[in-house]
Write an enzyme that holds these catalytic residues in place. Structure first.
Site, mmCIF file in Angstrom:
data_model
loop_
_atom_site.group_PDB
_atom_site.id
_atom_site.type_symbol
_atom_site.label_atom_id
_atom_site.label_comp_id
_atom_site.label_asym_id
_atom_site.label_seq_id
_atom_site.Cartn_x
_atom_site.Cartn_y
_atom_site.Cartn_z
ATOM 1 C CG ASP A 1 -16.126 -7.016 30.537
ATOM 2 O OD1 ASP A 1 -15.595 -6.016 30.035
ATOM 3 O OD2 ASP A 1 -15.893 -8.177 30.138
ATOM 4 C CB ILE A 2 -19.249 -11.217 28.662
ATOM 5 C CG1 ILE A 2 -20.057 -12.485 28.663
ATOM 6 C CG2 ILE A 2 -18.140 -11.258 27.655
ATOM 7 C CD1 ILE A 2 -21.372 -12.392 29.366
ATOM 8 C CD GLN B 1 -11.696 1.619 21.629
ATOM 9 O OE1 GLN B 1 -10.909 2.419 21.138
ATOM 10 N NE2 GLN B 1 -12.991 1.851 21.699
ATOM 11 C CG HIS C 1 -15.975 0.071 26.214
ATOM 12 N ND1 HIS C 1 -15.662 0.045 24.876
ATOM 13 C CD2 HIS C 1 -15.036 -0.686 26.832
ATOM 14 C CE1 HIS C 1 -14.582 -0.698 24.686
ATOM 15 N NE2 HIS C 1 -14.178 -1.148 25.858
ATOM 16 C CG HIS D 1 -13.157 -1.336 31.059
ATOM 17 N ND1 HIS D 1 -13.374 -2.678 30.827
ATOM 18 C CD2 HIS D 1 -12.682 -0.842 29.889
ATOM 19 C CE1 HIS D 1 -13.044 -2.978 29.578
ATOM 20 N NE2 HIS D 1 -12.614 -1.886 28.986
HETATM 21 P P1 5GP Z 1 -11.718 -3.055 25.535
HETATM 22 O O1 5GP Z 1 -10.433 -3.819 25.465
HETATM 23 O O2 5GP Z 1 -12.265 -2.743 24.165
HETATM 24 O O3 5GP Z 1 -11.585 -1.827 26.400
HETATM 25 O O4 5GP Z 1 -12.732 -3.983 26.286
HETATM 26 C C1 5GP Z 1 -13.822 -4.598 25.699
HETATM 27 C C2 5GP Z 1 -14.545 -5.342 26.802
HETATM 28 O O5 5GP Z 1 -15.798 -5.766 26.298
HETATM 29 C C3 5GP Z 1 -13.809 -6.592 27.288
HETATM 30 O O6 5GP Z 1 -13.572 -6.472 28.683
HETATM 31 C C4 5GP Z 1 -14.775 -7.723 26.950
HETATM 32 O O7 5GP Z 1 -14.807 -8.722 27.931
HETATM 33 C C5 5GP Z 1 -16.103 -7.024 26.834
HETATM 34 N N1 5GP Z 1 -17.031 -7.662 25.901
HETATM 35 C C6 5GP Z 1 -16.756 -8.043 24.624
HETATM 36 N N2 5GP Z 1 -17.863 -8.565 24.048
HETATM 37 C C7 5GP Z 1 -18.843 -8.520 24.984
HETATM 38 C C8 5GP Z 1 -20.224 -8.911 24.981
HETATM 39 O O8 5GP Z 1 -20.765 -9.428 24.011
HETATM 40 N N3 5GP Z 1 -20.920 -8.707 26.132
HETATM 41 C C9 5GP Z 1 -20.360 -8.120 27.229
HETATM 42 N N4 5GP Z 1 -21.137 -7.964 28.306
HETATM 43 N N5 5GP Z 1 -19.068 -7.752 27.269
HETATM 44 C C10 5GP Z 1 -18.318 -7.929 26.166
#
Ligand code: 5GP
Ligand code: ZN
Length: 139
Positions: free
Chosen positions: A30-31, A93, A99, A101
Site C-alpha cells: 500500500d502506498i 472503501q 482488495h 488489506h
Molecule cells: P480502501 O479504503 O479502498 O479499502 O483502501 C484503498 C487503499 O489503496 C488505501 O490504503 C490507499 O493507500 C491504497 N492506494 C490507493 N491508490 C494506490 C496506488 O496507486 N498504489 C498503491 N500501492 N496503493 C494505493
C-alpha cells in the site's frame, strides 16, 4: 476496467512494489501504509466488492493471503496482522476494485487503528431481531 487504478497496476501501467503474483491474484505494498508491510491483495479480474467478486477470485485472493501472511510473518516477525476488507463507500472503501488489506503490527509499534475499536454493550433484542432478519434473507 479502463480507469480503475488497481486494474492499471495489474496491467503494469502504473508501478507498484509487488510481493506476490499468480494466475488470478496480485499483491503489492500500500502506498499509504498504516504500518510497514501493509499489503493489498487483489484479484486480477476487476470486481468492485464482495457482492460482485466471482467466487473463484475470492477463493484465490484469500488462499493467497495465507501464503502472503506467512511471508510477512517470516520477514517482519509481527505480533499480529489485521486482515481488513471494506465494501462500499459508506464503509470507506475508496478504491472500487476488491482488495484485502494485510496490516502487520510489530512489537513496540502503535496500535492499529482499524483493530482498536471500543467495545460497548449492545441492545440484545435489536441484535436478536437483526440476526433473524439476516438469517431469513440468506435462506
Ligand atoms: P480502501 O479504503 O479502498 O479499502 O483502501 C484503498 C487503499 O489503496 C488505501 O490504503 C490507499 O493507500 C491504497 N492506494 C490507493 N491508490 C494506490 C496506488 O496507486 N498504489 C498503491 N500501492 N496503493 C494505493
Ligand atoms: Zn479494477
Amino acid at each position: 476496467m479502463e480507469s480503475c487504478i488497481f486494474c492499471k497496476i495489474v496491467r503494469g501501467e502504473i508501478p507498484s512494489f509487488k510481493v506476490y503474483e499468480d494466475e488470478k491474484v496480485l499483491a503489492f505494498e500500500d502506498i499509504n501504509p498504516i504500518s510497514l508491510g501493509h499489503t493489498l491483495v487483489i484479484p486480477r479480474n476487476h470486481a468492485k466488492d464482495l457482492w460482485e467478486i466471482a467466487e473463484e477470485d475470492l477463493t484465490a485472493v484469500h488462499l493467497a493471503s495465507k501464503k502472503i501472511t506467512q511471508g510477512i510473518a517470516k520477514a517482519l516477525n509481527p505480533i499480529g496482522v489485521a486482515c481488513l476488507q471494506l465494501n462500499g463507500p459508506g464503509a470507506n472503501q475508496v478504491v472500487l476494485h476488491y482488495h484485502l488489506h494485510l496490516i502487520p503490527r510489530v512489537s513496540g509499534g502503535p496500535e492499529l487503528p482499524v483493530a482498536n475499536w471500543e467495545l460497548k454493550k449492545g441492545d440484545i433484542s435489536a441484535i436478536k431481531a437483526t440476526a433473524e432478519k439476516i438469517a431469513a434473507a440468506i435462506r
